[in-house]
Design a protein around this motif. Structure first.
Motif, short mmCIF file in Angstrom:
data_model
loop_
_atom_site.label_atom_id
_atom_site.label_comp_id
_atom_site.label_asym_id
_atom_site.label_seq_id
_atom_site.Cartn_x
_atom_site.Cartn_y
_atom_site.Cartn_z
N PHE A 160 10.02 -13.26 4.72
CA PHE A 160 9.57 -12.48 5.76
C PHE A 160 10.35 -12.17 6.87
CE2 PHE A 160 5.04 -14.21 5.03
CZ PHE A 160 5.01 -13.54 3.92
N ALA A 161 11.24 -13.00 7.30
CA ALA A 161 12.03 -12.73 8.41
C ALA A 161 13.38 -12.18 8.01
CB ALA A 161 12.35 -14.13 9.24
N GLY A 162 13.96 -12.29 6.56
CA GLY A 162 14.95 -11.81 6.22
C GLY A 162 14.72 -10.34 5.94
N LEU A 166 14.46 -6.56 7.74
CA LEU A 166 15.22 -5.45 7.26
C LEU A 166 14.58 -4.25 6.68
CD1 LEU A 166 18.35 -7.18 5.76
CD2 LEU A 166 18.01 -6.32 8.23
N GLU A 167 13.65 -4.68 5.95
CA GLU A 167 12.79 -3.37 5.22
C GLU A 167 12.01 -2.77 6.28
OE1 GLU A 167 12.80 -2.43 2.11
OE2 GLU A 167 13.74 -3.81 1.24
N LEU A 168 11.56 -3.34 7.20
CA LEU A 168 10.87 -2.84 8.19
C LEU A 168 11.77 -2.11 9.13
CD1 LEU A 168 8.39 -5.55 9.21
CD2 LEU A 168 7.65 -3.32 8.38
N SER A 169 12.78 -2.53 9.55
CA SER A 169 14.04 -1.91 10.30
C SER A 169 14.41 -0.33 9.65
CB SER A 169 15.10 -2.65 10.56
OG SER A 169 16.17 -1.80 11.25
N ALA A 170 14.40 -0.57 8.12
CA ALA A 170 14.71 0.82 7.42
C ALA A 170 13.61 1.90 7.49
CB ALA A 170 15.27 0.28 6.16
N LEU A 171 12.32 1.35 7.30
CA LEU A 171 11.14 2.16 7.38
C LEU A 171 11.15 2.66 8.47
CD1 LEU A 171 8.48 2.93 5.91
CD2 LEU A 171 7.48 1.05 6.65
N PHE A 172 11.36 1.93 9.75
CA PHE A 172 11.04 2.86 10.89
C PHE A 172 11.99 3.60 11.34
CE2 PHE A 172 8.67 -1.41 12.02
CZ PHE A 172 7.45 -0.96 11.76
N ASN A 173 13.44 3.48 10.71
CA ASN A 173 14.55 4.41 10.93
C ASN A 173 15.18 4.72 9.39
OD1 ASN A 173 16.94 5.44 11.66
ND2 ASN A 173 17.88 3.89 12.25
N ARG A 188 8.54 -7.11 16.68
CA ARG A 188 7.15 -7.02 17.28
C ARG A 188 6.34 -7.55 15.87
NH1 ARG A 188 7.67 -1.86 20.91
NH2 ARG A 188 9.01 -2.95 22.61
N CYS A 189 6.46 -7.00 14.53
CA CYS A 189 5.77 -7.33 13.59
C CYS A 189 6.00 -8.48 13.06
CB CYS A 189 6.26 -6.30 12.27
SG CYS A 189 5.92 -4.56 12.57
N MET A 190 7.20 -9.34 13.26
CA MET A 190 7.41 -10.39 13.09
C MET A 190 6.68 -11.49 13.93
SD MET A 190 9.60 -10.84 10.49
CE MET A 190 8.80 -9.52 9.83
N ALA A 191 6.41 -11.10 15.19
CA ALA A 191 5.53 -11.87 16.28
C ALA A 191 4.09 -11.70 15.69
CB ALA A 191 5.48 -11.16 17.49
N LEU A 192 3.58 -10.62 15.03
CA LEU A 192 2.29 -10.45 14.41
C LEU A 192 2.17 -11.50 13.31
CD1 LEU A 192 1.52 -6.59 14.56
CD2 LEU A 192 0.55 -8.72 16.04
N PHE A 193 3.12 -11.71 12.62
CA PHE A 193 3.13 -12.59 11.44
C PHE A 193 2.86 -14.14 11.56
CE2 PHE A 193 5.65 -9.14 8.59
CZ PHE A 193 4.54 -8.83 7.98
N MET A 194 3.34 -14.44 13.01
CA MET A 194 3.32 -15.62 13.44
C MET A 194 1.94 -16.11 13.75
SD MET A 194 6.18 -17.69 13.53
CE MET A 194 5.16 -18.93 14.53
#
Length: 496
Positions: A160-162, A166-173, A188-194
């Protein structure tokens, strides 16, 4: 057994995810973010020291093991309250890190680094308590199975964290140009996963901890004692940094030796302060010995002269793969691979292969004995680093070559990591399991993480090819040490 395969299995699996998720957000994923933001490799390497909390967690493991948190411990019990507190701190640290852009100015970078330090501390604390929880909820013969489930969850959390981040970062940019908000949203998405970990903590049962641990009559005094010891270590470490700055040099080995000396002196000062506080009556001497001293005395009593050799193996076993691993993602970026390629090959595929390697290491250790597979893990972890020399000298990026190198590296690293857990567990006395396991697992990371802080500087001086060759050579002392303790270790384990 039905109960084991039911609630305990699910609990350890989801707690493993919660435990594994913050790790790469301090190391690999954060390194990619900083490199994309234009931060120098040497600075990224130094920032990996934010993860030294994993190496020093044995310092506060006894306090976590014995202290109750006001109100929370009454509501949830000692173990669950500490797990919940550490998870909340992880979420706060991730949210804090998502507020800053390291490219904009130095102040923002410093605040981001401070969040990484808090994240490392909170994550290491979570590891301590979840390990203790695993030990408390099951009998000795069930520990291997629960540990395997927890490791599987841990690897998925890392995924999830790796890859996820990276996939979320690429999705947002979608572009290849740096955009701070994309990384901030990913964190922030990683914080939600916690929140998955928090929900699990609220649903699990509090273990029965009526055991041989001594009763602490004054939790407040133990807490004050703990704070004073930690403060003395931190202040002396900072002050020694100012003092040693005059002796710093451009030579990496000199600076590394000074850092080791600085660390040892700071630890010595903390020990002296803790002892003197007992002399002044802040903490009862018997309680101090029971909480801090007895777990370590027990280890040396059981293993005698062999204890020192075992500690050396614990200290150096993961050096080869950890020192290389800190700069691996930076290497991929510098070689021209995209974030999506790194995510899908390194994080997704690599994590799956690493999980297979960890399971394989445990199965082989069970079938052929720990010491044999411990040697195999040391050999493969060192040799797999040599493949990156070939990767560094390619004329153009090759996904096939990258995939082969990552498969070999992660399979070797997973095998070495899996057998290392079995090896550390074999050295633990269950009477002191939480503190001893925290100490052993912390020592495993201490020297490699300290050396890894200079990995960026090494690459700047040596280049990638020589650096990878050097990390392979770092595995030779461990191989020699394992051969030296082979017979006495087998004799002691057979007797026990």
């Amino acid at each position: 057994m039905n109960k084991l395969f039911g609630k305990n299995i699910l609990a350890l699996f989801f707690l493993g995810i919660s435990s594994g998720l913050p790790l790469l957000l301090v190391f690999g994923t954060l390194s990619v973010w900083l490199r994309e933001a234009g931060v120098e490799r040497a600075t990224i390497g130094f920032l990996s020291w934010a993860g030294l909390s994993y190496a020093f967690k044995f310092v506060w493991a006894p306090a976590v093991d014995h202290l109750s948190i006001p109100l929370l411990s009454r509501l949830f019990g000692r173990r669950r309250s500490w797990i919940l507190l550490s998870q909340v701190l992880v979420i706060l640290a991730l949210c804090w890190m998502s507020l800053w852009d390291p490219q904009s100015n130095q102040i923002n970078f410093i605040w981001l680094a401070a969040g990484a330090v808090l994240l490392g501390f909170a994550s290491a604390t979570q590891d301590i308590v979840i390990d203790a929880y695993r030990i408390d909820i099951a009998d000795h013969e069930q520990q291997a199975m629960l540990a395997g489930i927890a490791i599987a969850g841990y690897r998925i959390g890392m995924l999830f964290a790796g890859a996820g981040a990276l996939e979320l970062s690429a999705l947002f940019n979608p572009s290849e140009h740096y955009l701070a908000s994309a990384w901030q949203l990913a964190y922030r998405c990683m914080a939600l996963f916690m929140l998955l970990g928090i929900v699990t903590t609220l649903l699990i049962r509090e273990p029965d901890t009526t055991n041989t641990r001594p009763v602490i009559h004054n939790n407040l005094y133990l807490f004050i004692h703990f704070i004073c010891v930690i403060a003395s270590f931190c202040l002396s470490f900072i002050a020694l940094g100012w003092l040693f700055e005059a002796y710093s040099a451009n030579h990496t080995l000199v600076n590394f030796a000074l850092a080791c000396l600085r660390l040892m002196i700071a630890v010595g000062i903390a020990v002296i302060v803790g002892n003197r506080l007992c002399h002044f009556g802040l903490l009862d001497r018997h309680e101090f010995n029971a909480v801090y001293v007895s777990p370590f005395v027990d280890f040396f009593k059981r293993y005698g002269q062999l204890a020192l050799w075992l500690l050396l193996i614990i200290c150096f076993y993961r050096t080869s793969d950890i020192v290389m691993g800190v700069m691996a993602k930076v290497f991929y970026v510098d070689m021209g691979y995209s974030k999506t390629e790194i995510s899908r090959i390194s994080f997704v595929f690599g994590t799956i292969v690493s999980l297979v390697g960890g399971i394989l290491g445990g199965l082989l250790a069970y079938r052929f004995g720990i010491i044999k597979i411990l040697l195999l893990g040391a050999l493969t972890a060192s040799l797999s680093n040599l493949l990156f020399i070939y990767l560094a000298n390619l004329a153009a990026p090759s996904l096939t070559a990258l995939s082969l190198a990552i498969v070999a590296d992660n399979l070797a690293g997973g095998l070495a990591g899996g057998v290392a857990v079995a090896f550390l567990s074999s050295l633990v006395n269950k009477q002191f399991s939480a503190t001893q396991y925290a100490a052993f697992s912390a020592i495993t990371l201490l020297f490699p993480k300290l050396l890894a802080g200079y990995s960026g500087a090494m690459i700047d001086v040596l280049g990638y090819s020589t650096f990878f060759a050097l990390t392979a050579v770092m595995g030779i002392p461990v191989i020699v040490l394992i051969l030296l303790i082979w017979r006495p270790y087998k004799r002691i384990t057979n007797m026990s």
